[in-house]
Write an enzyme that holds these catalytic residues in place. Structure first.
Site, mmCIF file in Angstrom:
data_model
loop_
_atom_site.group_PDB
_atom_site.id
_atom_site.type_symbol
_atom_site.label_atom_id
_atom_site.label_comp_id
_atom_site.label_asym_id
_atom_site.label_seq_id
_atom_site.Cartn_x
_atom_site.Cartn_y
_atom_site.Cartn_z
ATOM 1 N N CYS A 117 0.823 -1.221 0.000
ATOM 2 C CA CYS A 117 0.000 0.000 0.000
ATOM 3 C C CYS A 117 0.856 1.270 0.000
ATOM 4 O O CYS A 117 0.587 2.219 -0.743
ATOM 5 C CB CYS A 117 -0.948 -0.004 1.191
ATOM 6 S SG CYS A 117 -0.295 -0.769 2.667
ATOM 7 N N SER A 147 -5.373 0.206 9.517
ATOM 8 C CA SER A 147 -6.138 -0.641 8.583
ATOM 9 C C SER A 147 -5.205 -1.390 7.634
ATOM 10 O O SER A 147 -5.592 -2.413 7.073
ATOM 11 C CB SER A 147 -7.147 0.192 7.789
ATOM 12 O OG SER A 147 -6.483 1.200 7.079
ATOM 13 N N LYS A 201 10.436 -3.995 1.560
ATOM 14 C CA LYS A 201 9.458 -4.121 0.468
ATOM 15 C C LYS A 201 9.369 -2.814 -0.304
ATOM 16 O O LYS A 201 9.373 -2.808 -1.534
ATOM 17 C CB LYS A 201 8.059 -4.477 1.037
ATOM 18 C CG LYS A 201 7.893 -5.938 1.413
ATOM 19 C CD LYS A 201 6.460 -6.254 1.850
ATOM 20 C CE LYS A 201 6.225 -5.945 3.290
ATOM 21 N NZ LYS A 201 4.939 -6.390 3.835
ATOM 22 N N ARG A 222 4.043 2.819 12.296
ATOM 23 C CA ARG A 222 2.590 2.650 12.461
ATOM 24 C C ARG A 222 2.086 3.756 13.385
ATOM 25 O O ARG A 222 2.691 4.014 14.439
ATOM 26 C CB ARG A 222 2.316 1.279 13.089
ATOM 27 C CG ARG A 222 0.861 0.911 13.111
ATOM 28 C CD ARG A 222 0.310 0.553 11.751
ATOM 29 N NE ARG A 222 0.778 -0.738 11.271
ATOM 30 C CZ ARG A 222 0.579 -1.175 10.021
ATOM 31 N NH1 ARG A 222 -0.051 -0.432 9.137
ATOM 32 N NH2 ARG A 222 1.033 -2.355 9.651
ATOM 33 N N HIS A 229 -2.524 6.301 4.649
ATOM 34 C CA HIS A 229 -1.091 6.310 4.925
ATOM 35 C C HIS A 229 -0.509 7.658 4.488
ATOM 36 O O HIS A 229 -0.864 8.175 3.423
ATOM 37 C CB HIS A 229 -0.370 5.215 4.113
ATOM 38 C CG HIS A 229 -0.630 3.814 4.589
ATOM 39 N ND1 HIS A 229 -1.392 3.494 5.695
ATOM 40 C CD2 HIS A 229 -0.188 2.626 4.080
ATOM 41 C CE1 HIS A 229 -1.413 2.175 5.849
ATOM 42 N NE2 HIS A 229 -0.697 1.624 4.879
ATOM 43 N N ASN A 302 -5.078 3.848 1.989
ATOM 44 C CA ASN A 302 -4.320 2.612 1.765
ATOM 45 C C ASN A 302 -5.196 1.451 1.318
ATOM 46 O O ASN A 302 -4.720 0.512 0.688
ATOM 47 C CB ASN A 302 -3.557 2.218 3.029
ATOM 48 C CG ASN A 302 -4.446 2.184 4.260
ATOM 49 O OD1 ASN A 302 -4.947 3.225 4.694
ATOM 50 N ND2 ASN A 302 -4.661 1.013 4.814
HETATM 51 N N1 LIG Z 1 -4.885 -3.354 4.267
HETATM 52 C C1 LIG Z 1 -4.075 -2.794 3.381
HETATM 53 O O1 LIG Z 1 -3.891 -1.564 3.341
HETATM 54 C C2 LIG Z 1 -3.397 -3.636 2.385
HETATM 55 C C3 LIG Z 1 -2.743 -3.022 1.344
HETATM 56 C C4 LIG Z 1 -2.087 -3.798 0.405
HETATM 57 C C5 LIG Z 1 -2.112 -5.157 0.538
HETATM 58 N N2 LIG Z 1 -2.764 -5.746 1.568
HETATM 59 C C6 LIG Z 1 -2.768 -7.203 1.641
HETATM 60 O O2 LIG Z 1 -4.075 -7.684 1.381
HETATM 61 C C7 LIG Z 1 -4.302 -8.883 2.119
HETATM 62 C C8 LIG Z 1 -5.551 -8.746 2.972
HETATM 63 O O3 LIG Z 1 -5.452 -7.633 3.840
HETATM 64 P P1 LIG Z 1 -6.688 -7.093 4.697
HETATM 65 O O4 LIG Z 1 -6.203 -5.852 5.296
HETATM 66 O O5 LIG Z 1 -7.939 -7.093 3.893
HETATM 67 O O6 LIG Z 1 -6.800 -8.256 5.822
HETATM 68 P P2 LIG Z 1 -8.049 -8.650 6.755
HETATM 69 O O7 LIG Z 1 -8.931 -7.480 6.978
HETATM 70 O O8 LIG Z 1 -7.459 -9.343 7.940
HETATM 71 O O9 LIG Z 1 -8.867 -9.719 5.872
HETATM 72 C C9 LIG Z 1 -8.357 -11.001 5.534
HETATM 73 C C10 LIG Z 1 -9.327 -11.710 4.603
HETATM 74 O O10 LIG Z 1 -8.744 -12.956 4.220
HETATM 75 C C11 LIG Z 1 -9.693 -13.999 4.425
HETATM 76 N N3 LIG Z 1 -9.035 -15.275 4.730
HETATM 77 C C12 LIG Z 1 -8.118 -15.517 5.698
HETATM 78 N N4 LIG Z 1 -7.757 -16.818 5.688
HETATM 79 C C13 LIG Z 1 -8.473 -17.413 4.708
HETATM 80 C C14 LIG Z 1 -8.547 -18.741 4.189
HETATM 81 N N5 LIG Z 1 -7.818 -19.742 4.711
HETATM 82 N N6 LIG Z 1 -9.377 -18.990 3.144
HETATM 83 C C15 LIG Z 1 -10.120 -18.001 2.606
HETATM 84 N N7 LIG Z 1 -10.087 -16.717 3.037
HETATM 85 C C16 LIG Z 1 -9.271 -16.425 4.074
HETATM 86 C C17 LIG Z 1 -10.524 -13.509 5.588
HETATM 87 O O11 LIG Z 1 -11.753 -14.217 5.544
HETATM 88 P P3 LIG Z 1 -12.577 -14.621 6.893
HETATM 89 O O12 LIG Z 1 -13.159 -13.334 7.375
HETATM 90 O O13 LIG Z 1 -13.614 -15.577 6.397
HETATM 91 O O14 LIG Z 1 -11.560 -15.216 7.797
HETATM 92 C C18 LIG Z 1 -10.684 -12.037 5.225
HETATM 93 O O15 LIG Z 1 -11.689 -11.884 4.253
HETATM 94 C C19 LIG Z 1 -3.015 -9.117 2.906
HETATM 95 O O16 LIG Z 1 -2.186 -9.969 2.148
HETATM 96 C C20 LIG Z 1 -2.403 -7.749 2.999
HETATM 97 O O17 LIG Z 1 -1.014 -7.794 3.180
HETATM 98 C C21 LIG Z 1 -3.418 -5.018 2.495
#
Ligand SMILES: NC(=O)c1ccc[n+]([C@@H]2O[C@H](COP(=O)([O-])OP(=O)(O)OC[C@H]3O[C@@H](n4cnc5c(N)ncnc54)[C@H](OP(=O)(O)O)[C@@H]3O)[C@@H](O)[C@H]2O)c1
Length: 328
Positions: A117, A147, A201, A222, A229, A302
């Site tokens: 992000c 977030s 990264k 953080r 961000h 982000n």
């Molecule tokens: N947040 C950011 O700003 C950002 C920016 C760039 C990249 N990312 C990347 O995007 C990804 C997700 O981030 P997030 O912030 O959205 O995380 P999050 O809010 O913790 O959400 C994680 C998601 O993954 C699902 N999940 C976890 N384990 C699973 C499994 N075994 N099978 C299927 N679904 C599964 C969860 O589903 P359940 O609710 O059903 O468990 C939930 O929908 C990460 O790799 C993160 O590094 C995030």
């Protein structure tokens, strides 16, 4: 033509935003399937990806590592948000305003990576300046919202903030120290170099997306902000470039909005960037400590430019360039 799109991680911070961005931009989808680990939405384990054109993946690195190759094998192009594939030479790492042409070299694994992000908003702001005056060296300090660490991290900030007000004990589960009313100079794992993986990264992703010759040092922090961000950036250039020239270039740049009145409140903060698409640039000024230098402040949502919006923009590029397997 319309496409079948799967969103993996649909209940998470990024996944929910992906569903909104697909609808807002009227992405040409015949069907959007929401997948996560629970049965509230369809369970990933039992889903048959045959017939899916695009899979927007945001369920974390472990799920992506296991599932992205399988989903790609079934015929979909996976646009992945985790860090798992970003530095793989056979996986294009794309920010559509910056390096969409990298898609034309091919998508041999059927996976396209979304950058971190904090990288996405940075390269959107730096691209026009790099084109004009060639960046030699960057010093970046980030102020990253909770977030970025997922929905549970947002809950932790909320719980701790409340606990401070009602004098309850502070529990730190996800973050290593109290995040409410504090700042933590540590995101992701520590590496042998003393940098954190989040800092590493940003350095390698900027080099892959923008230019391998750019030298960088980064500190990722953080802060107790829910969404958005911020980045304090100092850039040293090979060629001369004034603050006025940079401001004019950035005003024309895709994905950038300049808010830069040198007066009280004449800049953007994360609260104002949340829910918006742009990378906002403020505080553009000369860095007098080097021959050709500028300092600036970059803020973006982000969850949108840093993740969901960028992923949907990549999907749009794949459609526009006829790169989906169906269209080949
Ligand atoms: N947040 C950011 O700003 C950002 C920016 C760039 C990249 N990312 C990347 O995007 C990804 C997700 O981030 P997030 O912030 O959205 O995380 P999050 O809010 O913790 O959400 C994680 C998601 O993954 C699902 N999940 C976890 N384990 C699973 C499994 N075994 N099978 C299927 N679904 C599964 C969860 O589903 P359940 O609710 O059903 O468990 C939930 O929908 C990460 O790799 C993160 O590094 C995030």
């Amino acid at each position: 033509m319309s496409y079948k799109v799967a969103v993996v991680g649909a209940t998470g911070n990024v996944g929910r935003e992906m569903l909104s961005v697909l609808a807002e931009r009227a992405f040409p989808a015949s069907e959007v399937v929401a997948l996560a680990s629970t049965l509230k939405v369809k369970a990933l384990d039992y889903y048959d990806f045959k017939g899916t054109d695009i899979c927007l993946m945001s369920a974390g690195g472990a799920v992506s590592k296991a599932w992205s190759p399988r989903i790609a094998e079934a015929g979909a192009i996976v646009i992945d948000n985790s860090s798992t594939w970003r530095m793989d030479r056979k996986v294009p790492l794309i920010v559509p305003e910056v390096n969409p042409d990298a898609l034309d070299a091919g998508i041999p694994k059927g996976i396209v990576a979304n950058p971190n992000c904090s990288t996405a908003q940075l390269v959107v702001a730096l691209k026009p300046l790099h084109e004009a005056a060639t960046i030699k060296r960057l010093v970046v300090s980030t102020y990253q919202s909770v977030s970025g660490a997922g929905k549970e991290a947002m809950d932790e900030l909320f719980r701790q903030t409340r606990a401070v007000f009602v004098a309850d004990p502070i529990e730190a589960k996800l973050f290593t120290k109290q995040i409410a009313f504090n700042v933590i100079p540590h995101i992701d794992a520590f590496l042998d170099s003393g940098y954190t993986k989040e800092e590493w990264k940003m350095m390698v992703e900027v080099q892959k997306i923008l230019d391998p010759d750019i030298q960088m040092t980064v500190t990722c922090v953080r802060v107790p902000v829910f969404i958005g961000h911020s980045e304090a950036v100092t850039a040293e250039f090979e060629k001369p470039i004034t603050a006025g020239e940079a401001r004019a270039l950035l005003r024309e740049a895709p994905g950038v909005l300049v808010v830069d009145k040198h007066e009280d409140g004449g800049y953007i903060t994360p609260v104002e960037a949340a829910g918006e698409d742009a990378a906002y640039v403020s505080r553009i000024r000369k860095d007098p400590t080097v021959e050709h230098g500028l300092a600036l402040w970059v803020v973006s949502d982000n969850l949108r430019k840093g993740a969901a919006l960028n992923a949907v923009q990549i999907a749009e590029c794949l459609v526009n360039r006829n790169l989906l397997r169906k269209a080949v």
